[in-house]
Design a protein around this motif. Sequence first.
Motif, PDB file in Angstrom:
ATOM      1  N   GLN A  77     -40.040  -3.552 -26.498  1.00  0.00           N
ATOM      2  CA  GLN A  77     -41.452  -3.415 -26.105  1.00  0.00           C
ATOM      3  C   GLN A  77     -41.719  -3.992 -24.712  1.00  0.00           C
ATOM      4  O   GLN A  77     -42.876  -4.099 -24.304  1.00  0.00           O
ATOM      5  CB  GLN A  77     -42.334  -4.140 -27.114  1.00  0.00           C
ATOM      6  N   ASP A 198     -50.607   2.350 -29.927  1.00  0.00           N
ATOM      7  CA  ASP A 198     -49.318   2.644 -29.287  1.00  0.00           C
ATOM      8  C   ASP A 198     -49.486   3.245 -27.889  1.00  0.00           C
ATOM      9  O   ASP A 198     -48.513   3.542 -27.210  1.00  0.00           O
ATOM     10  CB  ASP A 198     -48.433   3.525 -30.187  1.00  0.00           C
ATOM     11  N   ASN A 199     -50.759   3.425 -27.452  1.00  0.00           N
ATOM     12  CA  ASN A 199     -51.030   3.951 -26.105  1.00  0.00           C
ATOM     13  C   ASN A 199     -51.556   2.870 -25.157  1.00  0.00           C
ATOM     14  O   ASN A 199     -52.074   3.178 -24.094  1.00  0.00           O
ATOM     15  CB  ASN A 199     -52.053   5.099 -26.184  1.00  0.00           C
ATOM     16  N   SER A 223     -45.971  -0.412 -26.850  1.00  0.00           N
ATOM     17  CA  SER A 223     -45.180   0.086 -27.974  1.00  0.00           C
ATOM     18  C   SER A 223     -43.785   0.456 -27.458  1.00  0.00           C
ATOM     19  O   SER A 223     -43.620   0.812 -26.287  1.00  0.00           O
ATOM     20  CB  SER A 223     -45.860   1.304 -28.584  1.00  0.00           C
ATOM     21  N   ALA A 224     -42.791   0.410 -28.343  1.00  0.00           N
ATOM     22  CA  ALA A 224     -41.424   0.764 -27.952  1.00  0.00           C
ATOM     23  C   ALA A 224     -41.380   2.187 -27.388  1.00  0.00           C
ATOM     24  O   ALA A 224     -40.618   2.481 -26.463  1.00  0.00           O
ATOM     25  CB  ALA A 224     -40.484   0.619 -29.146  1.00  0.00           C
ATOM     26  N   LYS A 225     -42.239   3.049 -27.916  1.00  0.00           N
ATOM     27  CA  LYS A 225     -42.299   4.432 -27.448  1.00  0.00           C
ATOM     28  C   LYS A 225     -42.723   4.502 -25.977  1.00  0.00           C
ATOM     29  O   LYS A 225     -42.100   5.172 -25.157  1.00  0.00           O
ATOM     30  CB  LYS A 225     -43.351   5.167 -28.293  1.00  0.00           C
ATOM     31  N   LEU A 226     -43.812   3.789 -25.628  1.00  0.00           N
ATOM     32  CA  LEU A 226     -44.284   3.765 -24.236  1.00  0.00           C
ATOM     33  C   LEU A 226     -43.185   3.246 -23.313  1.00  0.00           C
ATOM     34  O   LEU A 226     -42.939   3.803 -22.237  1.00  0.00           O
ATOM     35  CB  LEU A 226     -45.482   2.818 -24.081  1.00  0.00           C
ATOM     36  N   LYS A 228     -39.985   3.127 -23.690  1.00  0.00           N
ATOM     37  CA  LYS A 228     -38.845   4.047 -23.558  1.00  0.00           C
ATOM     38  C   LYS A 228     -39.148   5.131 -22.509  1.00  0.00           C
ATOM     39  O   LYS A 228     -38.308   5.455 -21.661  1.00  0.00           O
ATOM     40  CB  LYS A 228     -38.551   4.675 -24.927  1.00  0.00           C
ATOM     41  N   TYR A 229     -40.370   5.658 -22.542  1.00  0.00           N
ATOM     42  CA  TYR A 229     -40.738   6.682 -21.548  1.00  0.00           C
ATOM     43  C   TYR A 229     -40.683   6.107 -20.125  1.00  0.00           C
ATOM     44  O   TYR A 229     -40.213   6.761 -19.190  1.00  0.00           O
ATOM     45  CB  TYR A 229     -42.145   7.232 -21.834  1.00  0.00           C
ATOM     46  N   ASP A 232     -37.048   5.622 -19.025  1.00  0.00           N
ATOM     47  CA  ASP A 232     -36.413   6.891 -18.626  1.00  0.00           C
ATOM     48  C   ASP A 232     -36.786   7.255 -17.189  1.00  0.00           C
ATOM     49  O   ASP A 232     -35.945   7.739 -16.428  1.00  0.00           O
ATOM     50  CB  ASP A 232     -36.840   8.021 -19.578  1.00  0.00           C
TER      51      ASP A 232
END
Length: 352
Positions: A77, A198-199, A223-226, A228-229, A232
Amino acid sequence: MSWEQNVRCVEPYVPGEQPKVSNMIKLNTNECPYPPAPKVQEVLSQTDAERMRLYPDPKITDLTEALAHYHQVDPAQVFVGIGSDDVLSVAFLTFFHSGKPVLFPDITYSFYPVWADVYGIPYATVPVDEAFQIHPEDYKRENGGIVIANPNAPTTLELSTEGIREILNANSDSVVIVDEAYVDFGGTTALSLVSEYDNLLVVRTFSKSRSMAGMRIGYAIGSAKLIKYMSDVKFSINSYTLNRISITTGTASVQDDAYFKEIVARVMKTRDTYVTELRKLGFVLPDSKTNFYFATHPKYSAEFLMTKLRERNIFVRHFKKPECISNYLRISIGTDEEMEALVKALKEIMEG
Ligand SMILES: *Cc1c(COP(=O)(O)O)cnc(C)c1O
């Protein structure tokens, strides 16, 4: 046809001046007047130049893990970058890709429109009120993302966590960035909301409260999702962002929490002492939630005062634009001695 027609033309951000003057009192870029934690110096002294042959850790593992531990989140995160300017720039590039306008206040960190312009991101500024306050209901309209500096710069004012929550509740379809460059000086962090939204991306820096502006360290938590983006995108531009010494000294700073808390408390104490002195001189300014003041004087123009202070080797910041803040000075909190010298100089200037 000239190659110049194909150039990406931008109007760059203008950072505060770093004057090459000795014996100056530097209150113009919100640096901390105290040195970083002793452990930072220790790690630096043990640094062997021989190691510079080798690339640094592209994943910035040690510092990422130290920050995750410090904030009680998962390392997945945490995103670390070259100052929060780099972190914010990567976030703009990553998340603001909808073609809809990104929203931020009209009075805020003046780098936001610059990143939007250089990346071709449309944006719209949202007016703050006459007292420079941000109103969450103004952010309930179609947008491609939202950026709020909290506490806000240069106004020194804070939006409550409930206000941030209100913005998040109305905007589940876009990424909301909360830039917390100054939150350590008595503000309330939005970090507690990261597990719910998560945003939400919360951005921090080592430049102000950790006395490490020269090392260029910033980070974001989301969030881990944010994350990761963002990661990248970072690895699509430059794998090795933080240099070795920033990684080791930054990690040392995070590990010395007692020193950090002491320094921040000292800055806040000086701030709350000298706000009274400035008001006695006739300045009008709100109670600051940051490490600087945002002050105006009914009798003396900000530009006049800045120029006169400069003649005395005291540097403060003044923004000519936008118009509504052109009569304000942004004055960083220095040591008690520096603030005493500032007050003395202002008295002399006003007495003519
Ligand atoms: C100082 C500042 C930054 C940038 O800090 P760095 O980490 O030094 O790049 C970002 N946002 C705001 C609001 C700031 O005042």
